[in-house]
Write a protein that holds these residues in place. Structure first.
Motif, mmCIF file in Angstrom:
data_model
loop_
_atom_site.group_PDB
_atom_site.id
_atom_site.type_symbol
_atom_site.label_atom_id
_atom_site.label_comp_id
_atom_site.label_asym_id
_atom_site.label_seq_id
_atom_site.Cartn_x
_atom_site.Cartn_y
_atom_site.Cartn_z
ATOM 1 N N PHE A 1 38.742 40.871 14.745
ATOM 2 C CA PHE A 1 38.537 42.195 15.162
ATOM 3 C C PHE A 1 38.821 42.887 16.585
ATOM 4 O O PHE A 1 38.274 43.821 16.981
ATOM 5 C CB PHE A 1 37.067 42.654 14.555
ATOM 6 C CG PHE A 1 36.157 41.469 15.054
ATOM 7 C CD1 PHE A 1 35.621 41.268 16.247
ATOM 8 C CD2 PHE A 1 35.863 40.682 14.056
ATOM 9 C CE1 PHE A 1 34.762 40.083 16.509
ATOM 10 C CE2 PHE A 1 35.045 39.425 14.145
ATOM 11 C CZ PHE A 1 34.479 39.339 15.573
ATOM 12 N N THR A 2 39.542 42.093 17.342
ATOM 13 C CA THR A 2 39.599 42.384 18.574
ATOM 14 C C THR A 2 41.339 42.000 18.936
ATOM 15 O O THR A 2 41.752 41.001 18.353
ATOM 16 C CB THR A 2 39.084 41.806 19.740
ATOM 17 O OG1 THR A 2 39.308 40.402 19.611
ATOM 18 C CG2 THR A 2 37.397 42.040 19.500
ATOM 19 N N LYS A 3 42.027 42.863 19.750
ATOM 20 C CA LYS A 3 43.457 42.459 19.986
ATOM 21 C C LYS A 3 43.553 41.155 20.986
ATOM 22 O O LYS A 3 44.560 40.388 20.925
ATOM 23 C CB LYS A 3 44.276 43.350 20.966
ATOM 24 C CG LYS A 3 44.488 44.699 20.086
ATOM 25 C CD LYS A 3 45.253 45.775 20.599
ATOM 26 C CE LYS A 3 45.554 46.930 19.642
ATOM 27 N NZ LYS A 3 46.207 48.015 20.584
ATOM 28 N N LEU B 1 41.840 40.746 8.855
ATOM 29 C CA LEU B 1 41.224 41.866 10.072
ATOM 30 C C LEU B 1 40.058 42.690 9.279
ATOM 31 O O LEU B 1 40.133 42.987 8.017
ATOM 32 C CB LEU B 1 42.310 42.933 9.905
ATOM 33 C CG LEU B 1 42.143 44.192 10.957
ATOM 34 C CD1 LEU B 1 41.797 43.775 12.491
ATOM 35 C CD2 LEU B 1 43.214 45.187 10.799
ATOM 36 N N ILE C 1 37.529 45.667 9.170
ATOM 37 C CA ILE C 1 37.136 46.899 9.080
ATOM 38 C C ILE C 1 35.761 47.471 9.098
ATOM 39 O O ILE C 1 34.949 46.879 8.016
ATOM 40 C CB ILE C 1 37.895 47.872 7.939
ATOM 41 C CG1 ILE C 1 39.255 47.388 7.913
ATOM 42 C CG2 ILE C 1 37.916 49.330 8.092
ATOM 43 C CD1 ILE C 1 40.063 47.956 9.296
ATOM 44 N N ASP C 2 35.059 48.204 10.049
ATOM 45 C CA ASP C 2 33.882 48.936 9.948
ATOM 46 C C ASP C 2 33.831 50.031 8.904
ATOM 47 O O ASP C 2 34.340 51.056 9.421
ATOM 48 C CB ASP C 2 33.716 49.150 11.265
ATOM 49 C CG ASP C 2 31.922 49.696 11.385
ATOM 50 O OD1 ASP C 2 31.532 49.946 10.376
ATOM 51 O OD2 ASP C 2 31.507 49.909 12.330
ATOM 52 N N VAL D 1 37.060 46.975 13.247
ATOM 53 C CA VAL D 1 37.889 48.050 13.880
ATOM 54 C C VAL D 1 37.470 49.156 13.409
ATOM 55 O O VAL D 1 37.085 49.228 11.887
ATOM 56 C CB VAL D 1 39.222 47.804 14.080
ATOM 57 C CG1 VAL D 1 39.599 46.508 14.757
ATOM 58 C CG2 VAL D 1 39.992 47.726 12.741
ATOM 59 N N MET D 2 37.512 50.409 13.670
ATOM 60 C CA MET D 2 37.351 51.696 13.038
ATOM 61 C C MET D 2 38.486 51.809 12.132
ATOM 62 O O MET D 2 39.579 51.428 12.102
ATOM 63 C CB MET D 2 37.235 52.936 13.963
ATOM 64 C CG MET D 2 35.787 52.619 14.745
ATOM 65 S SD MET D 2 34.333 52.447 13.933
ATOM 66 C CE MET D 2 33.859 53.838 13.100
ATOM 67 N N GLN E 1 41.907 52.850 12.897
ATOM 68 C CA GLN E 1 42.679 52.082 13.816
ATOM 69 C C GLN E 1 43.498 51.077 13.064
ATOM 70 O O GLN E 1 44.230 50.150 13.553
ATOM 71 C CB GLN E 1 41.470 51.171 14.858
ATOM 72 C CG GLN E 1 40.843 52.242 15.700
ATOM 73 C CD GLN E 1 40.110 51.165 16.602
ATOM 74 O OE1 GLN E 1 39.073 50.625 16.149
ATOM 75 N NE2 GLN E 1 40.435 51.267 17.914
ATOM 76 N N GLU F 1 47.055 50.852 13.516
ATOM 77 C CA GLU F 1 47.571 50.301 14.960
ATOM 78 C C GLU F 1 47.335 48.827 14.960
ATOM 79 O O GLU F 1 48.240 48.108 15.454
ATOM 80 C CB GLU F 1 46.444 50.851 16.015
ATOM 81 C CG GLU F 1 46.758 50.345 17.383
ATOM 82 C CD GLU F 1 45.382 50.589 18.129
ATOM 83 O OE1 GLU F 1 45.247 50.165 19.282
ATOM 84 O OE2 GLU F 1 44.957 51.847 17.714
ATOM 85 N N TYR F 2 46.290 48.253 14.349
ATOM 86 C CA TYR F 2 46.041 46.790 14.277
ATOM 87 C C TYR F 2 47.101 45.939 13.549
ATOM 88 O O TYR F 2 47.453 45.035 13.880
ATOM 89 C CB TYR F 2 44.609 46.404 14.024
ATOM 90 C CG TYR F 2 43.635 46.559 15.203
ATOM 91 C CD1 TYR F 2 43.384 45.334 15.803
ATOM 92 C CD2 TYR F 2 43.331 47.703 15.825
ATOM 93 C CE1 TYR F 2 42.278 45.315 16.861
ATOM 94 C CE2 TYR F 2 42.452 47.527 16.955
ATOM 95 C CZ TYR F 2 41.884 46.443 17.353
ATOM 96 O OH TYR F 2 41.072 46.585 18.517
ATOM 97 N N SER G 1 35.794 43.872 4.704
ATOM 98 C CA SER G 1 34.638 44.817 5.390
ATOM 99 C C SER G 1 33.395 44.288 4.615
ATOM 100 O O SER G 1 33.331 43.196 4.134
ATOM 101 C CB SER G 1 34.956 46.216 5.042
ATOM 102 O OG SER G 1 34.111 47.041 5.787
#
Length: 377
Positions: free
Chosen positions: A107-109, A130, A132-133, A141-142, A145, A148-149, A166
């Motif tokens: 959940f982070t780059k 990945l 998702i929130d 990640v929202m 996003q 992007e991710y 999620s």
């Protein structure tokens, strides 16, 4: 003598009940959909390795834990199959994903880049899931996003987006409108990358498996239900159709002393209870050190000779007292059951949780992780 005697306080885990619960939940899952067993928190107090083995006996081959150290312990104990690490990792821990074949939820780059770097050095590829929130405001990640991710993962060597994960925030409530809303948020996010994403989706926890099976996607993740409890705290809902889930944990001890005190006698610290009649007390070596919450003082019950009797006065660090005036023949060494069945009576983690103002999850973890455990088949 060098042998250390065991405590009188024993947590007994019925491994056959754990296997039964996995198979029962599995029967609710459509063919082609996987069911992951959460064994974090030392198997919700039941013993992580032993719980994983019991679920494996029921056909499970995918497991979930919180921290990386738990996944490594499972692998070192011979647990096979896929093991998901749900809450991230530190930079100096990244190599364990490769050496122990573990699956990261990211959940982070920074974590994605780090795994890419380590994969390239090893000339291999690692699957990422990945997060998702979708409404928890916790890890993830929202939703806006996700593209992007997904692109970021696609551009890096050595990493593949294998899943989007999620978590529901109120699927324990069968009438929850928030679950459908969260699923819409999650589904819309997945839809944004459907042209490039071919992995699996998983969001359904125990509550969703039981109450919202339409949200299972390609995999469900069961936790508390595997240990015999409904996430809403309602024993009647701990079932799949007519098949009941079976609580696997029992907490028992042996009575240390039986004594009689006259009317007007204060019991335990602060004399928060005073007897109103001549009272026989069973003194038991169970207290808050053993994970039995002090807030249960003057509220809890314990099973002695198959009868529920009240706990009197404040629960101490290592001791508590119960009123056995109405029971004949109670002796030192008799079994007292704080959680589980005795005769035709039962005290569940939901019963204890209701009196303590908490949930079954916390009671199971506190009791299971503060006492010796014995696993039976």
């Amino acid at each position: 003598m060098t042998e250390i005697p065991n405590s009188s306080n024993i947590i007994t885990i019925d491994c056959a009940a754990l296997t039964h619960n996995y198979r029962t939940l599995r029967s609710r899952i459509p063919d082609g959909v996987e069911l992951l067993a959460m064994v974090k928190g030392d198997g919700y107090g039941h013993g992580m390795v032993e719980a994983a083995r019991a679920f494996a006996a029921g056909g499970c081959h995918i497991f979930g834990v919180a921290e990386l150290c738990e996944g490594v312990k499972l692998r070192n104990s011979g647990i096979t199959g896929e093991i998901f690490i749900m809450v991230g990792f530190l930079e100096n821990q990244a190599d364990y994903f490769f050496t122990h074949s573990l699956t990261p939820v990211v959940f982070t780059k920074n974590s994605i880049a780090l795994l890419s770097e380590r994969a390239v050095k090893r000339n291999c590829t690692i699957d990422l899931h990945l997060k998702i929130d979708s409404g928890m405001s916790r890890l993830g990640v929202m939703p806006d996003q996700i593209e992007e991710y997904a692109e970021y993962i696609d551009e890096l060597p050595g990493v593949t987006l294998a899943g989007v994960v999620s978590h529901f925030y109120e699927a324990d409530n069968p009438k929850s409108s928030g679950t459908n809303s969260a699923f819409t948020v999650y589904s819309d996010a997945c839809h944004r990358i459907e042209n490039t994403f071919s992995g699996i989706r998983h969001i359904a926890n125990s509550g969703a498996v039981l109450n919202f099976p339409e949200t299972l996607c390609e995999m469900g993740r069961a936790g508390i239900a595997l240990y015999g409890y409904s996430p809403d705290g309602n024993r009647d809902n701990a079932r799949v159709g007519e098949e009941r889930l079976r609580p696997a944990m029992k907490f028992s001890t042996r009575i240390a002393m039986v004594k009689e005190v006259p009317a007007g006698t204060g019991v335990s610290y602060g004399h928060t209870y005073t007897t109103t009649r001549a009272t026989r007390l069973a003194v038991m070596p169970v207290g808050y050190e053993d994970g039995y919450p002090r807030c249960l003082s003057n509220q809890a019950e314990v099973l002695i000779q198959g009868t529920k009797v009240p706990v009197l006065g404040r629960i101490c660090m290592n001791l508590c007292m119960a009123d056995i005036t109405e029971i004949d023949g109670v002796q030192i060494g008799d079994e007292a059951v704080f959680l589980g069945e005795q005769g035709s009576e039962v005290i569940t983690a939901d019963d204890i949780a209701q009196k303590a103002g908490t949930i079954s999850y916390e009671i199971l973890c506190m009791l299971g992780n503060n006492n010796q455990r014995v696993h039976i088949e």
